[in-house]
Design a protein around this motif. Sequence first.
Motif, PDB file in Angstrom:
ATOM      1  N   ASP A  14       0.813  -1.217   0.000  1.00 15.04           N
ATOM      2  CA  ASP A  14       0.000   0.000   0.000  1.00 15.04           C
ATOM      3  C   ASP A  14       0.847   1.268   0.000  1.00 15.04           C
ATOM      4  OD1 ASP A  14      -2.489  -1.242  -0.117  1.00 15.04           O
ATOM      5  OD2 ASP A  14      -2.531  -1.543   2.042  1.00 15.04           O
ATOM      6  N   GLY A  15       2.084   1.146  -0.495  1.00 19.71           N
ATOM      7  CA  GLY A  15       2.978   2.296  -0.569  1.00 19.71           C
ATOM      8  C   GLY A  15       2.575   3.256  -1.669  1.00 19.71           C
ATOM      9  N   LYS A  16       2.799   4.514  -1.431  1.00 25.41           N
ATOM     10  CA  LYS A  16       2.443   5.542  -2.409  1.00 25.41           C
ATOM     11  C   LYS A  16       3.642   5.979  -3.253  1.00 25.41           C
ATOM     12  CE  LYS A  16      -1.539   7.136   0.065  1.00 25.41           C
ATOM     13  NZ  LYS A  16      -2.358   6.046  -0.351  1.00 25.41           N
ATOM     14  N   HIS A  17       4.815   5.422  -2.962  1.00 26.24           N
ATOM     15  CA  HIS A  17       6.024   5.772  -3.712  1.00 26.24           C
ATOM     16  C   HIS A  17       6.222   4.780  -4.850  1.00 26.24           C
ATOM     17  CE1 HIS A  17       6.996   8.727  -0.718  1.00 26.24           C
ATOM     18  NE2 HIS A  17       6.859   7.808   0.227  1.00 26.24           N
ATOM     19  N   VAL A  18       5.349   4.891  -5.857  1.00 25.99           N
ATOM     20  CA  VAL A  18       5.358   4.013  -7.016  1.00 25.99           C
ATOM     21  C   VAL A  18       5.687   4.865  -8.229  1.00 25.99           C
ATOM     22  CG1 VAL A  18       3.966   2.449  -8.411  1.00 25.99           C
ATOM     23  CG2 VAL A  18       3.637   2.522  -5.952  1.00 25.99           C
ATOM     24  N   GLU A  19       6.654   4.403  -9.023  1.00 22.63           N
ATOM     25  CA  GLU A  19       7.016   5.165 -10.219  1.00 22.63           C
ATOM     26  C   GLU A  19       6.846   4.304 -11.455  1.00 22.63           C
ATOM     27  OE1 GLU A  19      11.845   4.520 -10.218  1.00 22.63           O
ATOM     28  OE2 GLU A  19      11.017   6.400  -9.489  1.00 22.63           O
TER      29      GLU A  19
END
Length: 52
Positions: A14-19
């Motif tokens: 559920d991390g928001k640091h996705v590139e």
Amino acid sequence: MSVEKENPTCPFCDGKHVELYSSFGTAHLVRQYYCLNCKTFVKNIRWKGSFY
């Protein structure tokens, strides 16, 4: 009609640091993303907006 998320989250942590890693994955309708939190590659169906 596009339903793509601008800020996708990782389905594993559920991390928001996705590139965005690649605009085209195993098929033209798949995008590949990389999660900087759990170091996992995830795929996103472009027009569906869901990860798998």
